[in-house]
Structures are given as C-alpha cells and as structure tokens.
Design an enzyme around this catalytic site. Structure first.
Site, mmCIF file in Angstrom:
data_model
loop_
_atom_site.group_PDB
_atom_site.id
_atom_site.type_symbol
_atom_site.label_atom_id
_atom_site.label_comp_id
_atom_site.label_asym_id
_atom_site.label_seq_id
_atom_site.Cartn_x
_atom_site.Cartn_y
_atom_site.Cartn_z
ATOM 1 N N SER A 20 -2.422 10.960 3.516
ATOM 2 C CA SER A 20 -1.056 10.224 3.101
ATOM 3 C C SER A 20 -0.965 9.417 2.276
ATOM 4 C CB SER A 20 -0.740 9.999 4.342
ATOM 5 O OG SER A 20 -1.191 8.817 4.890
ATOM 6 N N LYS A 21 0.092 8.875 2.228
ATOM 7 C CA LYS A 21 0.876 7.856 1.131
ATOM 8 C C LYS A 21 -0.121 6.502 1.532
ATOM 9 C CE LYS A 21 3.691 6.746 -1.732
ATOM 10 N NZ LYS A 21 3.740 7.645 -3.057
#
Ligand SMILES: [Zn+2]
Length: 467
Positions: free
Chosen positions: A241-242
C-alpha cells in the site's frame, strides 16, 4: 462451440491503478497472447460517487505505457445496467431469485443479535418463499435463491481445488432497493456476455467467486475457469500500500521506471521460468502459463526492480532514451544540449538506475552547477585552487587540448610534475564542472562541453572558494 481464450481486465476507476492490478492485467494479457485469444478491457464504474474520469484515463494511459493492448472497445459497465436488471428479473420470473422486503433496520437488528450471540450472520431467507406480509411502501431488493445443500467447488488454475459448503453462502442481493445492480451480478452478466473463458484476478476475489458461481448456475450459463493470483505484499509482509512508498502504477512511471522494467519485474513477481530473470516480451508470451504461477504471496523488492531498471536503461538505444527522458528534465533543452547529452549518453546510462537519475546527471551537459555539494570543499583547498588556475591558463593557451585522450594524458603528466595524485585534480575538476563528486569521466565531460564552457565553470569554482 468457440473455444478461443477470452480474458478481461476489469479495473474500477474509484482509485488510482494499483501496481498489483497492473500485474493482473499483465498476466491476463500474456495468457491471451500466449493462446492467440482476446484480451478485453472493462471499466467497472458502477460506483458513480467514487469513480472519476481522471482515474479511467489513467488506466488507459498505464496500459498503453506498458504496451498491454486490448482488443475491441473497452466495455463501460455502467452503460449495461439495464441488461443487468433484465437478467435479475428473468431469474425472478424463473423462480431463481425473489423479492426481499426486509427493512435495513430489521436486518441490522438480526445482525446485531448474531454478533451478541457470537454466531456468524447470514440472511435468514425470510422472504425466500414469498413474503406477502409486508409494508407496501417498502421498495424490495432482489435476492438470489442460492443452493442450500452440497458444495461449490472451484478448480482454480492457481489455487487448485477450493470448495465451500453451500450452507455457508447466503441469498445475496442482486438488485438493491434503489434499483441498481450489485457488483456480484454485474460482473457475472458482463463476463458471460463478453464470452469470458478465463477469469484471472487477485486472490482477494476468491470468496466472491463462490457466490458468483451460484449466479452462473441460476442463469444456466457456462462457468468460466478461474485463476486467483496471490496478492503483492510489502517488505513487512502486509499488503502493498501507499504506506510502503510507491503503490500505484503512475508512481512508478513518475519515479522514472521504464515500462519494460516494470513489465519484467511484475512478470517475475509470482511467476517464474527456470532461473530466467531478464525476460523479453516475446519470451514472456511464449513461456507464460499458469503451471508456473506460485500460490504464495510475493514480496515487492525495490532493489530488484531498480536493478532491472538499470539493466533496461543500458539496453535502450541512446536516442530513444533521451526522447523518453525529456519530460523528466525540469527545463527546456536546446538542440545543442540534446546533441551533447547524446554524446555523453553511453557513460550517463551506465550509472543511472532510474530515468529521474539519468535526467539529473545529464544536466552537466545543459548548464553549469548552480550550487556545489558540501563534499566539493574537500577538493577546494588553496592547493587545489592553485592547480585549477594553472589548468585554466594551460587551456587558455592551448597547451592542453580538449580531446579526451590527449587531455587525460596531459593532466596525468601535470599531476606527476606537481607531485599530486591524479584523483585530487580530477575531483577538483569534477566539483567545478558538475557541482558534485560523482559523474562520468571529467575528460569525457570536457571533451563534450568544450574549452570555453570548461574554463567558465573552473573559474566559477575557483571564485566561489577563493572568497
Ligand atoms: Zn427478506
């Protein structure tokens, strides 16, 4: 019966395209091309609140960038809502689905009860056999009459046989009370209408698959083959994820990764062909199959991606590399700049891991350094500056030529005469020319930027540190 392989990539434009979705697209595409089949694109934009045109455009842009070309026109899911409803109504007419008049409050309180009692919640089937005892003002949902007995089995191309007891599946909603079709229904109807033979997607969809199979059965349609690919994890073992840095495909484009490096990297993430690391598109199409897709999640390894990128940067021809790098320069380049960068490109590309780095290091052929890295001061003592002044004079008097080889010999000789190490002189020159202590050979740089520019940069450096 047409037995051509038809696959689809069905991203939702509710967010920017995740790098894991790009891998799903790639696996679908390779499978289609390997089998001389079709690769279709479907934009699942039924969530109108969260879908944006910008995200849709990005999907096209990323696929084009990676040369993952699709067959025919993309299918826009939201344009097919009438068809989805028609299928649901047909199921109701055939007794395979029914209207459910339970209110959200009623369902919520049942859910709450189960939670309190520590029981798994599932819709209790109250309206399954007709609910005539309901408030006429309630707009019903349409639910699928799922099978109550037996098992639903998936012979997954990646996961092998996976099955679930049908008693665990509830009567899922096909049409919401506002009349809109649910994701589960839309996906099945579209896959059927598009003649999809193989559904290849992330393994987070596996639980949906059991419920979707129920819809196929109720409709009396052929069930496609499924392949659920393990997700991509970050170095810490959590879903990428980010939080792990770059997670969207556009991030990697902007960070200066070449499409061929991304393709090669994503291909190897979860799929292998012996010990092959560098795999051309041609070979990828030739070799790709599901026997070599692993079952366990893959970990994203940034260092490995960088090494592949460095490899593909070296592989590209200089003109195409410069062309690709142009948007990464924060300034306009003149024809003269481009000519000089191309002259130095063989050395520049040897050292770059990303196109951002390549553009940055190419600036030595565009302009004099605006600032000097702190480390340069080590090579800017009065002794160094004195040596540089002598070199300036010799260049001015044409005692030193700017021919790479001749200059190299002259400076070596000069270092000997002055009894200093060549590296002391070379680093001082490097600092002056580049503003930092890492660059291609200073003799190569001088031969390209030529005498006047060299003298100008040497003078600026001497002036700067003489103050
Ligand atoms: Zn009901």
């Amino acid at each position: 019966m047409n037995n051509k392989v038809n696959v689809r990539f069905a991203p939702s434009p509710t967010g920017v395209l995740h790098i894991g979705s790009v891998r799903t697209a790639l696996f679908n595409w390779l499978y289609a091309r390997h089998n001389n089949g079709n690769f279709f694109l479907r934009i699942e934009d039924t969530d109108k609140l969260r879908s944006t045109d910008e995200n849709t455009k990005l999907i096209f842009k990323i696929l084009e960038w990676l040369q993952i070309n699709w067959d025919g026109e993309p299918v826009i899911q939201s344009s097919r809502m009438d068809r989805h409803k028609e299928v649901a109504l047909d199921l109701v007419a055939r007794g395979k689905a029914y209207y459910c008049y339970c209110t959200p409050e009623e369902l919520a309180s049942k859910k709450e009860y189960c939670l309190r009692e520590n029981k798994p919640y599932k819709y209790d089937g109250k309206c399954r056999n007709g609910n005539t005892n309901h408030d006429l003002n309630i707009k019903p949902v349409i639910r699928l009459k799922s099978e109550l007995d037996g098992f639903t089995v998936v012979n997954d191309m990646v996961q092998g046989e996976v099955k679930v007891n049908n008693s665990q599946l509830d009567d899922l909603v096909l049409i919401r009370s506002d009349g809109t079709p649910t994701y589960m229904l839309s996906v099945v109807v579209d896959d059927h209408d598009m003649n999809i033979t193989h559904v290849i997607r992330g393994d987070d969809h596996l639980t949906n698959t059991f419920r979707q199979i129920q819809i196929y059965k109720a409709c009396g349609w052929d069930i496609p083959k499924f392949g659920h690919i393990p997700l991509i994890y970050g170095p810490d073992g959590a879903k990428l994820s980010k939080r792990h840095g770059a997670a969207s495909a556009i991030d990697y484009m902007q960070l200066g990764y070449l499409p061929e490096a991304i393709s090669n990297y994503l291909l190897r993430l979860g799929w292998s062909h012996g010990d092959e690391e560098i795999i051309t598109r041609e070979n990828a199409i030739k070799w790709f199959d599901f026997n070599s897709v692993g079952k366990s999640p893959s970990r994203f390894d940034m260092a490995k991606l960088q090494n592949l990128n460095a490899h593909y940067i070296k592989e590209r021809n200089n003109e195409s590399l410069l062309e690709y790098a142009l948007p990464f320069f924060k300034c306009e380049l003149t024809e003269e700049n481009k000519k000089n960068i191309l002259k130095g490109m063989n050395s520049l590309k040897e050292r770059a891991k990303t196109i951002v780095e390549l553009a940055d290091s190419s600036l030595i052929y565009v302009k004099a350094p605006e600032i000097y890295d702190d480390k340069c001061s080590k090579y800017a003592t009065s002794n160094h500056l004195e040596l540089l002044r002598e070199i300036i004079t010799k260049l001015n008097n044409a005692e030193f030529s700017t021919n790479e080889e001749e200059l190299c010999n002259s400076i070596k000789e000069f270092a000997n005469l002055r009894n200093v190490k060549l590296v002391e002189i070379a680093q001082a020159i490097r600092g002056a020319l580049c503003g930092k202590l890492a660059s291609p050979s200073v003799f190569e740089i001088i031969s390209i930027i030529d005498k006047e520019e060299t003298i100008k940069r040497l003078n600026s450096f001497v002036d700067h540190y003489s103050k």
